[in-house]
Design a protein around this motif. Structure first.
Motif, PDB file in Angstrom:
ATOM      1  N   UNK A 191       1.235  -1.138   0.132  1.00 49.36           N
ATOM      2  CA  UNK A 191      -0.100  -0.286  -0.051  1.00 49.36           C
ATOM      3  C   UNK A 191       1.008   1.435   0.428  1.00 49.36           C
ATOM      4  N   UNK A 192       1.724   1.339   0.883  1.00 49.41           N
ATOM      5  CA  UNK A 192       2.431   2.473   0.479  1.00 49.41           C
ATOM      6  C   UNK A 192       3.563   2.930  -0.521  1.00 49.41           C
ATOM      7  N   UNK A 193       4.025   1.774  -1.077  1.00 47.74           N
ATOM      8  CA  UNK A 193       4.557   1.527  -2.886  1.00 47.74           C
ATOM      9  C   UNK A 193       3.324   2.392  -3.396  1.00 47.74           C
ATOM     10  N   UNK A 194       1.954   1.468  -3.435  1.00 45.58           N
ATOM     11  CA  UNK A 194       1.529   2.230  -4.441  1.00 45.58           C
ATOM     12  C   UNK A 194       0.871   3.379  -4.051  1.00 45.58           C
ATOM     13  N   UNK A 195       0.798   3.598  -2.818  1.00 44.44           N
ATOM     14  CA  UNK A 195       0.856   5.313  -2.852  1.00 44.44           C
ATOM     15  C   UNK A 195       2.441   6.115  -2.822  1.00 44.44           C
ATOM     16  N   UNK A 196       3.029   5.663  -3.032  1.00 46.23           N
ATOM     17  CA  UNK A 196       4.324   6.341  -3.957  1.00 46.23           C
ATOM     18  C   UNK A 196       5.163   6.929  -2.528  1.00 46.23           C
ATOM     19  N   UNK A 197       4.709   6.687  -1.472  1.00 48.00           N
ATOM     20  CA  UNK A 197       5.795   6.996  -0.828  1.00 48.00           C
ATOM     21  C   UNK A 197       7.074   6.250  -0.381  1.00 48.00           C
ATOM     22  N   UNK A 198       7.450   5.527  -1.063  1.00 46.08           N
ATOM     23  CA  UNK A 198       9.002   5.238  -0.818  1.00 46.08           C
ATOM     24  C   UNK A 198       9.650   4.877  -2.508  1.00 46.08           C
ATOM     25  N   UNK A 199      10.792   4.711  -2.801  1.00 44.89           N
ATOM     26  CA  UNK A 199      11.194   4.102  -4.335  1.00 44.89           C
ATOM     27  C   UNK A 199      12.099   3.458  -3.068  1.00 44.89           C
TER      28      UNK A 199
END
Ligand SMILES: Cc1cc2nc3c(=O)[nH]c(=O)nc-3n(C[C@H](O)[C@H](O)[C@H](O)COP(=O)(O)OP(=O)(O)OC[C@H]3O[C@@H](n4cnc5c(N)ncnc54)[C@H](O)[C@@H]3O)c2cc1C
Length: 378
Positions: A29-37
């Motif tokens: 969920x964090x990745x799809x929200x663009x919170x980190x690479x």
């Protein structure tokens, strides 16, 4: 050494499937929200206090701190599972990593009741970051030769000296300092202090890394007076306390997983690029090594959980694990798949950070002498 091969420990980790899938869901969920690479070495070089707080809100920071001190009373092996998932994803966990991994256990073991009440709940909320003030310009491998001094004064302790390579001191709320309080043999007369930052007489100066980023610092104590209650543990017991802390520092999954995000991008690129026998053979070799090292790391975590301090085993894991992390970089470089911006970025991170893997936390040459002593060979 039998402890490192304890099969029950591996089963306990395997048994934490629900926990693992919750963490995976959160990270997706964090990745799809663009919170980190994903980053290589994210536990050391990717601090993100907001991410840490979101993790803490789910109970995944300060997991092993007892509930009476604001923690979650989970087992070290459950913490191991969460750590594995965060590292595999290359998540930005550097802000809290040191406080969570080694300072919370150390405060729990040696701290005064006041220190426990003050720091542990804040660590578990993801609001207290702590850095390590051990190394000095002339004391790295030979840590017992530290020259930073702590002198008793009317209203506490006056600290003078210079620490280097102090990771994360620029955003830490405190530093744990190793200083000489009394004369004596090399390993005597050393004590630890838990010192709040910022402080008007403590200067935190950045040291730029080869990648141009600011990960560590020089920290200068200029007759910095701190309260009596800053002493951590017993006066003169600093060496024993630091040694126990280093076992926590050296044996975790981060000592073999710093380059897993690169390995994943490498495997993914190789799969998409078609059949490449050389790359496949290399991937097989790396995977087998990863699995063996993981078994050893789990075994050390289980030993720590039983209250022992497996210094020799921890040193072996760190020596072999950090070489493995470098090996991933070289293998990926040799058989690099064509294209892929993520792969190129992760490879660059691995190449630039790789040389530090076998130095930080005690260089591998020194660890081998710890192993030799532990096995009675010196
Ligand atoms: C990325 C990174 C982060 C770090 N973060 C921190 C931190 O947060 N806090 C902190 O206190 N420190 C930190 N350090 C410092 C780290 O602990 C030291 O770099 C390490 O202990 C080595 O000390 P040194 O750099 O002074 O090297 P030296 O001790 O000068 O050693 C240089 C080389 O000589 C070798 N050598 C030295 N003595 C011997 C011997 N007797 N036998 C054989 N070989 C020997 C070493 O293995 C090494 O290869 C960090 C280091 C790095 C790279």
């Amino acid at each position: 050494m039998t402890t490192t091969l304890d099969p029950a420990a591996s089963e306990a980790v395997a048994g934490a499937r629900d926990l693992r899938s919750q963490v995976r869901g959160f990270l997706a969920a964090e990745r799809s929200a663009g919170s980190f690479e994903p980053r290589c070495d994210s536990w050391m070089s990717a601090p993100d206090p907001a991410f840490t707080r979101r993790l803490a809100a789910r109970g995944w920071v300060g997991m092993t701190i007892p509930p009476e001190y604001g923690g979650h009373g989970r087992t070290p092996l459950e913490r191991f599972v969460v750590a594995e998932e965060l590292l595999a994803a290359g998540a930005p966990v550097a802000a809290h990593w040191i406080a969570d991994r080694q300072m919370a256990p150390s405060i729990l073991r040696h701290g005064s009741e006041e220190q426990k009440q003050r720091y542990l709940p804040a660590i578990a909320r993801g609001e207290c970051f702590i850095s390590i003030g051990m190394s000095e310009p002339d004391s790295g491998s030979d840590l017992a030769s530290v020259r930073t001094r702590a002198r008793e004064v009317d209203d506490g302790w006056s600290l003078s000296g210079t620490k280097v390579w102090t990771t994360g001191a620029q955003f830490a709320h405190a530093v744990v300092l190793l200083a000489r309080t009394d004369p004596g043999e090399r390993h005597e007369g050393l004590s630890q202090f838990l010192v709040d930052l910022p402080h008007p007489r403590i200067a935190v100066r950045p040291i730029a890394s080869i990648d141009g980023e600011h990960h560590f610092n020089e920290v200068v104590f200029d007759d910095a007076v701190v309260p009596v209650g800053s002493l951590l543990g017993d006066r003169g017991h600093g060496w024993r306390q630091v040694t126990a802390e280093l076992a926590q520092e050296r044996s975790g999954p981060e000592r073999l997983m710093s380059t897993v995000p690169l390995a994943e991008a490498w495997i993914d690129g190789t799969r998409r690029g078609g059949v490449d026998q050389v790359a496949r053979r290399e991937i097989g070799r790396i995977t087998a090594a990863a699995w063996s090292l993981r078994q050893m790391s789990v075994g050390v975590a289980a030993t720590l959980a039983r209250g022992s301090s497996p210094d020799t085993e921890a040193a072996i894991v760190k020596d072999l694990g950090s070489q493995f992390e470098q090996d991933v970089v070289q293998a990926a470089r040799r058989t690099a798949p064509v294209g892929g911006a993520d792969f190129a970025r992760l490879l660059a991170e691995g190449v630039l950070h790789g040389p530090a893997f076998t130095l930080r936390g005690g260089s591998n040459e020194i660890l081998r002498s710890v192993v030799a002593r532990g096995l009675g060979a010196r």
